[in-house]
Design an enzyme around this catalytic site. Structure first.
Site, PDB file in Angstrom:
ATOM      1  N   GLY A 206       9.570   3.854  -0.913  1.00 46.90           N
ATOM      2  CA  GLY A 206      10.391   4.483  -0.573  1.00 46.90           C
ATOM      3  C   GLY A 206      10.700   4.535   1.238  1.00 46.90           C
ATOM      4  N   PHE A 207      10.057   3.716   2.230  1.00 44.01           N
ATOM      5  CA  PHE A 207      10.224   3.983   3.165  1.00 44.01           C
ATOM      6  C   PHE A 207      10.748   2.453   3.645  1.00 44.01           C
ATOM      7  CE2 PHE A 207       6.827   6.640   2.792  1.00 44.01           C
ATOM      8  CZ  PHE A 207       7.399   7.823   4.070  1.00 44.01           C
TER       9      PHE A 207
ATOM     10  N   GLY B 250       2.091   5.388   0.665  1.00 45.11           N
ATOM     11  CA  GLY B 250       1.734   6.559   2.179  1.00 45.11           C
ATOM     12  C   GLY B 250       3.056   6.097   3.070  1.00 45.11           C
TER      13      GLY B 250
ATOM     14  N   GLN C 199       5.666  -3.999   6.582  1.00 45.47           N
ATOM     15  CA  GLN C 199       6.557  -1.953   7.469  1.00 45.47           C
ATOM     16  C   GLN C 199       5.396  -2.665   8.726  1.00 45.47           C
ATOM     17  OE1 GLN C 199       6.287   0.345   4.350  1.00 45.47           O
ATOM     18  NE2 GLN C 199       7.952   0.620   3.840  1.00 45.47           N
TER      19      GLN C 199
ATOM     20  N   GLY D 102       0.796  -1.381  -0.034  1.00 42.60           N
ATOM     21  CA  GLY D 102      -0.516   0.457   0.151  1.00 42.60           C
ATOM     22  C   GLY D 102       1.201   1.596  -0.065  1.00 42.60           C
TER      23      GLY D 102
ATOM     24  N   ASN E 144       9.260  -2.100  -4.732  1.00 39.70           N
ATOM     25  CA  ASN E 144       8.493  -0.599  -5.036  1.00 39.70           C
ATOM     26  C   ASN E 144       8.438   0.405  -3.486  1.00 39.70           C
ATOM     27  OD1 ASN E 144       6.593   2.118  -5.031  1.00 39.70           O
ATOM     28  ND2 ASN E 144       4.996   1.255  -5.726  1.00 39.70           N
TER      29      ASN E 144
ATOM     30  N   GLU F  17       5.025 -11.202  -5.917  1.00 41.09           N
ATOM     31  CA  GLU F  17       4.038 -11.411  -7.002  1.00 41.09           C
ATOM     32  C   GLU F  17       4.157 -11.356  -8.291  1.00 41.09           C
ATOM     33  OE1 GLU F  17       3.929  -8.843  -5.003  1.00 41.09           O
ATOM     34  OE2 GLU F  17       3.225  -6.880  -5.632  1.00 41.09           O
TER      35      GLU F  17
ATOM     36  N   CYS G 110       5.519  -5.753   1.582  1.00 42.25           N
ATOM     37  CA  CYS G 110       6.616  -4.508   1.343  1.00 42.25           C
ATOM     38  C   CYS G 110       5.207  -3.677   2.651  1.00 42.25           C
ATOM     39  CB  CYS G 110       5.518  -3.390   0.279  1.00 42.25           C
ATOM     40  SG  CYS G 110       6.465  -2.648  -0.146  1.00 42.25           S
ATOM     41  N   LEU G 111       3.853  -2.675   2.525  1.00 37.68           N
ATOM     42  CA  LEU G 111       3.475  -1.987   3.256  1.00 37.68           C
ATOM     43  C   LEU G 111       2.913  -3.089   4.834  1.00 37.68           C
ATOM     44  CD1 LEU G 111       2.489   0.919   4.742  1.00 37.68           C
ATOM     45  CD2 LEU G 111       0.486   0.208   3.479  1.00 37.68           C
TER      46      LEU G 111
ATOM     47  N   HIS H  96       8.296  -8.120  -3.691  1.00 35.84           N
ATOM     48  CA  HIS H  96       7.183  -8.146  -3.922  1.00 35.84           C
ATOM     49  C   HIS H  96       7.125  -9.333  -4.798  1.00 35.84           C
ATOM     50  CE1 HIS H  96       4.536  -3.978  -3.924  1.00 35.84           C
ATOM     51  NE2 HIS H  96       5.783  -4.194  -3.680  1.00 35.84           N
TER      52      HIS H  96
HETATM   53  N1  LIG Z   1       4.820  -1.349  -2.041  1.00 37.47           N
HETATM   54  C1  LIG Z   1       4.329  -1.013  -0.840  1.00 37.47           C
HETATM   55  O1  LIG Z   1       3.859  -1.378  -0.402  1.00 37.47           O
HETATM   56  C2  LIG Z   1       4.918   0.718  -0.613  1.00 37.47           C
HETATM   57  C3  LIG Z   1       4.840   0.713   1.379  1.00 37.47           C
HETATM   58  C4  LIG Z   1       5.269   1.948   1.422  1.00 37.47           C
HETATM   59  N2  LIG Z   1       4.142   2.937   1.778  1.00 37.47           N
HETATM   60  C5  LIG Z   1       6.986   2.624   1.227  1.00 37.47           C
HETATM   61  O2  LIG Z   1       6.187   3.083   0.386  1.00 37.47           O
HETATM   62  O3  LIG Z   1       7.841   2.120   1.976  1.00 37.47           O
END
Ligand SMILES: NC(=O)CC[C@H](N)C(=O)O
Length: 409
Positions: A338-339, A267, A298, A265, A336, A380, A294-295, A378
């Site tokens: 950025g955190f 943000g 995190q 996700g 993909n 997938e 990913c998100l 990712h």
């Molecule tokens: N692909 C994602 O789930 C990105 C996770 C989060 N938004 C980030 O940029 O790190």
């Protein structure tokens, strides 16, 4: 649509600082204005209008439709490093969400007529349909180097076929935009209502399939889920119930899942964590298998007491090497984000399982006392290599092991 194919397609203007703004080149119908005053003139493609967001770059060579519809790009303008974006046209199958959440795209050469048997329309027409604003004729290498050296700037883009472009107004918009840090975007892209998912992965000649043997039931929490994650879960024998990002632990558990999946996700995970973390903490208590991507990775790290930070340069592309520390194998991954998760912030019961071979940042962990694991990349793919597909099999194995244990009791 411009139908001339040429790598020599002229770049509209080079990177120029605010002090020496480039004059508007003839034929310019689009512009990108960074928050430091840098102006790039371009030729507009796709939808018209203006948008503001973080300008990041993606190094994938293929898969532009999947990238543009990946909900994790909400709030971002994507600069493609590959020069020929759009050359295989567009089809109705290669999408990762029903609508596009990205704010727009920046490309080097003009979009050509499609040359691919799967194309049913040109990329330009597809962009219009998804309401995506694009700029062509940009020196994408210069922009990439600028992002690499200084980090991703906020910027505003405009596509105005009448050439009515107010650079100062765009600069003000770019400067007023607060940036992704501290921004929850999962609520914007998550589903509003619970739904069932049964479609499996695409195959040559067969297209997308549906699943007959649904041995396991997974609840997927949708923070902005890519469809290929849901497809891959289904292809691994899972009936998938997708619930909104705001679902409570009780609402999730009411579906009696055998396993719980936490999606990717957009943000800042810390912002989304404000409502997601208490739910995940309750779910962790159940001992049910949990898999995050990913998100989701995190948020899981935050739920066990870890921290996440914004990276100077995120990872966005389809060729990132990641090492599985437990097998020693290197997998080429799709990325993909950025955190990142700070591995030293993780508690003792979390073992770091994966690491990026580009910058050493964390790419995964598992818990030693629960059937719980997650990865930053990712598996997938879509687009990208499928080296990491084994992670879905690992999740399904954890589910089956737990079911067998429960059955034996
Ligand atoms: N692909 C994602 O789930 C990105 C996770 C989060 N938004 C980030 O940029 O790190």
């Amino acid at each position: 649509m411009n139908t001339t194919f040429s790598i020599e397609e002229p770049i509209m203007s080079e990177t120029v600082s605010a002090q020496a703004r480039p004059p508007r080149p003839p034929g310019a119908t689009a512009a990108l204005v960074l928050n430091d005053g840098t102006v790039y003139w371009g030729r507009g493609v796709g939808a018209t209008g203006t948008q503001v967001g973080e300008v990041c770059f993606n190094t994938s060579i293929t898969g532009y439709q999947e990238i543009m519809t990946d909900p994790s790009y909400a709030g971002q303008i994507i600069n493609f490093t590959f020069p020929h974006i759009g050359n295989v046209g567009a089809n109705p199958e290669d999408t990762e969400a029903v609508t596009a959440a990205a704010r727009g795209l920046v490309i080097r050469t003009d979009i050509t007529d499609p040359a691919n048997w799967r194309a049913i329309e040109g990329f330009d027409a597809w962009l219009k349909k998804y309401n995506l604003i694009g700029l062509a004729g940009i020196d994408t290498r210069a922009l990439t180097r600028r992002i690499r050296d200084k980090g991703p700037p906020n910027g505003a883009i405009i596509h105005a076929p009448d050439g009515n472009i107010d650079i100062d107004a765009l600069l003000a918009e770019a400067q007023a935009w607060p940036g992704l840090e501290g921004m929850d975007l999962a609520l914007e892209v998550s589903c509003r209502q619970t739904y069932e998912w049964a479609q499996t992965r695409w195959s040559l000649g067969g297209g997308y399939g549906t699943l007959d043997a649904q041995k396991r039931h997974v609840v997927a929490v949708d923070y902005g889920a890519k469809h290929n994650i849901l497809r891959t879960l289904a292809a691994n024998g899972c009936r998938v119930t997708v619930v909104p990002a705001t679902a409570t632990a009780e609402e999730i558990l009411r579906h009696e899942p055998d396993g719980i999946f936490l999606s990717n996700g957009p943000g800042d995970p810390a912002a989304t964590g404000e409502y997601a973390v208490p739910v995940l903490q309750e779910l962790l208590e159940t001992g049910k298998p949990i898999f995050g991507i990913c998100l989701g990775h995190q948020l899981l790290s935050l739920a066990i007491g870890g921290t996440t930070t914004k990276m100077t340069n995120g990872h966005r592309g389809a060729n990132h090497p990641v090492k599985d520390l437990e097998t020693g194998k290197v997998e080429i991954t799709s990325q993909n984000h950025g955190f990142r998760v700070e591995p030293e912030s993780l508690p003792k019961n979390a073992v770091v399982t994966h690491v990026s071979l580009f910058d050493g940042s964390n790419e995964g962990f598992r818990l030693t006392d629960k059937p719980v694991f997650s990865v930053q990349h990712h598996p997938e793919a879509s687009p990208g290599p499928q080296d990491s597909n084994y992670l879905f099999e690992r999740f399904v194995r954890l589910i089956d092991e737990r079911s067998a244990e429960k059955g034996a009791k």
